[in-house]
Write a protein that holds these residues in place. Structure first.
Motif, PDB file in Angstrom:
ATOM      1  N   HIS A 198       0.854  -1.192   0.000  1.00 32.48           N
ATOM      2  CA  HIS A 198       0.000   0.000   0.000  1.00 32.48           C
ATOM      3  C   HIS A 198       0.893   1.246   0.000  1.00 32.48           C
ATOM      4  O   HIS A 198       1.552   1.530   1.013  1.00 32.48           O
ATOM      5  N   PRO A 199       0.925   1.999  -1.107  1.00 31.80           N
ATOM      6  CA  PRO A 199       1.855   3.130  -1.225  1.00 31.80           C
ATOM      7  C   PRO A 199       1.722   4.165  -0.113  1.00 31.80           C
ATOM      8  O   PRO A 199       2.737   4.638   0.417  1.00 31.80           O
ATOM      9  N   MET A 200       0.498   4.519   0.262  1.00 31.16           N
ATOM     10  CA  MET A 200       0.326   5.547   1.298  1.00 31.16           C
ATOM     11  C   MET A 200       0.870   5.064   2.644  1.00 31.16           C
ATOM     12  O   MET A 200       1.546   5.818   3.354  1.00 31.16           O
ATOM     13  N   TRP A 201       0.590   3.804   2.980  1.00 34.02           N
ATOM     14  CA  TRP A 201       1.081   3.245   4.241  1.00 34.02           C
ATOM     15  C   TRP A 201       2.605   3.151   4.205  1.00 34.02           C
ATOM     16  O   TRP A 201       3.291   3.519   5.152  1.00 34.02           O
ATOM     17  N   ARG A 202       3.132   2.626   3.089  1.00 34.70           N
ATOM     18  CA  ARG A 202       4.581   2.461   2.936  1.00 34.70           C
ATOM     19  C   ARG A 202       5.298   3.800   3.079  1.00 34.70           C
ATOM     20  O   ARG A 202       6.293   3.917   3.807  1.00 34.70           O
ATOM     21  N   ASP A 203       4.767   4.814   2.400  1.00 34.57           N
ATOM     22  CA  ASP A 203       5.401   6.133   2.453  1.00 34.57           C
ATOM     23  C   ASP A 203       5.315   6.744   3.854  1.00 34.57           C
ATOM     24  O   ASP A 203       6.245   7.396   4.315  1.00 34.57           O
ATOM     25  N   ALA A 204       4.190   6.519   4.527  1.00 33.72           N
ATOM     26  CA  ALA A 204       4.019   7.071   5.879  1.00 33.72           C
ATOM     27  C   ALA A 204       5.005   6.428   6.853  1.00 33.72           C
ATOM     28  O   ALA A 204       5.618   7.118   7.684  1.00 33.72           O
ATOM     29  N   VAL A 205       5.164   5.117   6.766  1.00 30.69           N
ATOM     30  CA  VAL A 205       6.116   4.419   7.649  1.00 30.69           C
ATOM     31  C   VAL A 205       7.536   4.894   7.369  1.00 30.69           C
ATOM     32  O   VAL A 205       8.297   5.200   8.297  1.00 30.69           O
ATOM     33  N   ALA A 206       7.893   4.984   6.089  1.00 29.78           N
ATOM     34  CA  ALA A 206       9.239   5.439   5.721  1.00 29.78           C
ATOM     35  C   ALA A 206       9.473   6.866   6.208  1.00 29.78           C
ATOM     36  O   ALA A 206      10.554   7.200   6.716  1.00 29.78           O
ATOM     37  N   ARG A 207       8.449   7.702   6.096  1.00 30.09           N
ATOM     38  CA  ARG A 207       8.563   9.099   6.523  1.00 30.09           C
ATOM     39  C   ARG A 207       8.744   9.196   8.043  1.00 30.09           C
ATOM     40  O   ARG A 207       9.590   9.956   8.542  1.00 30.09           O
ATOM     41  N   ASP A 208       7.961   8.408   8.788  1.00 31.81           N
ATOM     42  CA  ASP A 208       8.073   8.414  10.250  1.00 31.81           C
ATOM     43  C   ASP A 208       9.461   7.945  10.697  1.00 31.81           C
ATOM     44  O   ASP A 208      10.050   8.512  11.627  1.00 31.81           O
ATOM     45  N   LEU A 209       9.973   6.911  10.045  1.00 37.57           N
ATOM     46  CA  LEU A 209      11.288   6.376  10.421  1.00 37.57           C
ATOM     47  C   LEU A 209      12.395   7.371  10.075  1.00 37.57           C
ATOM     48  O   LEU A 209      13.332   7.564  10.854  1.00 37.57           O
ATOM     49  N   ALA A 210      12.276   8.013   8.904  1.00 33.32           N
ATOM     50  CA  ALA A 210      13.279   9.003   8.518  1.00 33.32           C
ATOM     51  C   ALA A 210      13.265  10.189   9.479  1.00 33.32           C
ATOM     52  O   ALA A 210      14.321  10.704   9.877  1.00 33.32           O
ATOM     53  N   ALA A 211      12.062  10.606   9.887  1.00 31.89           N
ATOM     54  CA  ALA A 211      11.944  11.728  10.816  1.00 31.89           C
ATOM     55  C   ALA A 211      12.540  11.379  12.180  1.00 31.89           C
ATOM     56  O   ALA A 211      12.995  12.256  12.918  1.00 31.89           O
ATOM     57  N   ALA A 212      12.558  10.082  12.524  1.00 29.49           N
ATOM     58  CA  ALA A 212      13.108   9.639  13.804  1.00 29.49           C
ATOM     59  C   ALA A 212      14.627   9.442  13.737  1.00 29.49           C
ATOM     60  O   ALA A 212      15.237   9.053  14.728  1.00 29.49           O
ATOM     61  N   GLY A 213      15.195   9.677  12.555  1.00 30.23           N
ATOM     62  CA  GLY A 213      16.651   9.599  12.431  1.00 30.23           C
ATOM     63  C   GLY A 213      17.178   8.362  11.736  1.00 30.23           C
ATOM     64  O   GLY A 213      18.396   8.198  11.600  1.00 30.23           O
ATOM     65  N   PHE A 214      16.294   7.487  11.285  1.00 27.75           N
ATOM     66  CA  PHE A 214      16.743   6.298  10.572  1.00 27.75           C
ATOM     67  C   PHE A 214      17.056   6.645   9.115  1.00 27.75           C
ATOM     68  O   PHE A 214      16.432   7.536   8.523  1.00 27.75           O
ATOM     69  N   ASP A 215      17.986   5.924   8.523  1.00 27.94           N
ATOM     70  CA  ASP A 215      18.320   6.077   7.110  1.00 27.94           C
ATOM     71  C   ASP A 215      17.528   5.034   6.333  1.00 27.94           C
ATOM     72  O   ASP A 215      17.877   3.847   6.359  1.00 27.94           O
ATOM     73  N   VAL A 216      16.447   5.452   5.687  1.00 24.43           N
ATOM     74  CA  VAL A 216      15.630   4.529   4.902  1.00 24.43           C
ATOM     75  C   VAL A 216      16.295   4.364   3.538  1.00 24.43           C
ATOM     76  O   VAL A 216      16.223   5.251   2.690  1.00 24.43           O
ATOM     77  N   VAL A 217      16.945   3.224   3.330  1.00 25.25           N
ATOM     78  CA  VAL A 217      17.770   3.044   2.129  1.00 25.25           C
ATOM     79  C   VAL A 217      16.965   2.605   0.916  1.00 25.25           C
ATOM     80  O   VAL A 217      17.438   2.735  -0.221  1.00 25.25           O
ATOM     81  N   ALA A 218      15.755   2.061   1.126  1.00 25.45           N
ATOM     82  CA  ALA A 218      14.941   1.600   0.005  1.00 25.45           C
ATOM     83  C   ALA A 218      13.531   1.305   0.477  1.00 25.45           C
ATOM     84  O   ALA A 218      13.282   1.120   1.672  1.00 25.45           O
ATOM     85  N   THR A 219      12.594   1.267  -0.492  1.00 25.21           N
ATOM     86  CA  THR A 219      11.235   0.785  -0.235  1.00 25.21           C
ATOM     87  C   THR A 219      10.856  -0.130  -1.391  1.00 25.21           C
ATOM     88  O   THR A 219      11.473  -0.088  -2.462  1.00 25.21           O
ATOM     89  N   ALA A 220       9.832  -0.955  -1.173  1.00 24.10           N
ATOM     90  CA  ALA A 220       9.362  -1.842  -2.232  1.00 24.10           C
ATOM     91  C   ALA A 220       7.895  -2.146  -2.011  1.00 24.10           C
ATOM     92  O   ALA A 220       7.413  -2.102  -0.876  1.00 24.10           O
ATOM     93  N   GLY A 221       7.189  -2.485  -3.115  1.00 27.80           N
ATOM     94  CA  GLY A 221       5.755  -2.712  -3.030  1.00 27.80           C
ATOM     95  C   GLY A 221       5.311  -4.126  -3.341  1.00 27.80           C
ATOM     96  O   GLY A 221       4.130  -4.431  -3.254  1.00 27.80           O
ATOM     97  N   ASP A 222       6.244  -4.997  -3.741  1.00 25.24           N
ATOM     98  CA  ASP A 222       5.890  -6.395  -3.962  1.00 25.24           C
ATOM     99  C   ASP A 222       7.071  -7.287  -3.606  1.00 25.24           C
ATOM    100  O   ASP A 222       8.183  -6.803  -3.362  1.00 25.24           O
ATOM    101  N   GLY A 223       6.829  -8.594  -3.565  1.00 31.47           N
ATOM    102  CA  GLY A 223       7.842  -9.529  -3.114  1.00 31.47           C
ATOM    103  C   GLY A 223       9.113  -9.557  -3.944  1.00 31.47           C
ATOM    104  O   GLY A 223      10.219  -9.376  -3.413  1.00 31.47           O
ATOM    105  N   PRO A 224       9.012  -9.791  -5.254  1.00 34.45           N
ATOM    106  CA  PRO A 224      10.221  -9.843  -6.077  1.00 34.45           C
ATOM    107  C   PRO A 224      11.026  -8.535  -6.042  1.00 34.45           C
ATOM    108  O   PRO A 224      12.260  -8.554  -5.991  1.00 34.45           O
TER     109      PRO A 224
END
Length: 214
Positions: free
Chosen positions: A6-32
């Motif tokens: 789910h793009p909105m959920w994925r982006d929100a989680v990545a945004r929250d983690l980045a705001a907390a100081g984590f380095d989000v190196v990648a995201t993905a939307g399916d298994g492969p």
């Protein structure tokens, strides 16, 4: 790295983690895509949904942890079904958090997962430990000529016993009046001696030997 279809959920989680100081190196939307990008980006922690198109999350976890045992996987799922939790742990996940968790709870869970702590939504930790106890009552037969188990020091055994009881590194450090780093070193040394990959495997090893009841 954050994996969710789910793009909105994925982006929100990545945004929250980045705001907390984590380095989000990648995201993905399916298994492969998750497998390809994780191999390229080499994240330390993978925040993974189970319900993915193309390849289920447990298979993604199994492939990536199999290739890189140092990878920590925190499953973030809408499902609290016991079968899903146990399947995720058996595939190599070190933690399982429900999507009903708040942003701060997720941030804390990722931080603890990175430190090597098993993290579970309240109620699920007991389920996992109970399953390990069940498995320990019927362990797989030992192969012939298996070398004797490596000798642990008294302190390593003491730390292992507390790990099996479900204590975090911080709690173990306070209990033994040693530093958090010293606890981590003892755990890493024990993992190396026993040729195990993570704290989940370490807990099972300890339970099979009755250390959690000691």
């Amino acid at each position: 790295m954050v994996v969710d279809d789910h793009p909105m959920w994925r982006d929100a989680v990545a945004r929250d983690l980045a705001a907390a100081g984590f380095d989000v190196v990648a995201t993905a939307g399916d298994g492969p895509e998750a497998v390809r990008r994780a191999r390229a980006a080499a994240p330390r922690v993978l925040v993974l949904d189970l319900n993915l198109p193309g390849m289920p999350g447990v298979q993604v976890c199994k492939e990536l942890v199999g290739a890189d045992p140092a990878l920590r996987v925190l499953v973030l799922s809408a499902s609290g079904e016991h079968a899903d939790v146990l399947e995720a742990v058996k595939s190599g996940a070190t933690g399982y958090l429900l999507k009903s968790a708040g942003a701060q709870e997720l941030i804390d869970a990722v931080r603890r997962t990175a430190a090597g702590d098993p993290v579970f939504t309240p109620g699920l930790a007991g389920l996992v430990l109970g399953e390990y106890r069940r498995l320990a009552t019927d362990p797989a037969p030992a192969a012939p000529d298996v070398p004797k188990a490596p000798q642990l020091t008294d302190r390593e055994t003491e730390v292992l016993r507390l790990v099996a009881k479900g204590l975090s590194y911080k709690q173990i450090a306070e209990r033994l009046v040693i530093s958090h780093r010293t606890v981590q070193n003892h755990v890493q040394n024990t993992l190396g001696k026993l040729q195990l990959h993570n704290r989940v495997e370490l807990v099972r090893y300890a339970i099979e030997r009755g250390l959690d009841d000691a």
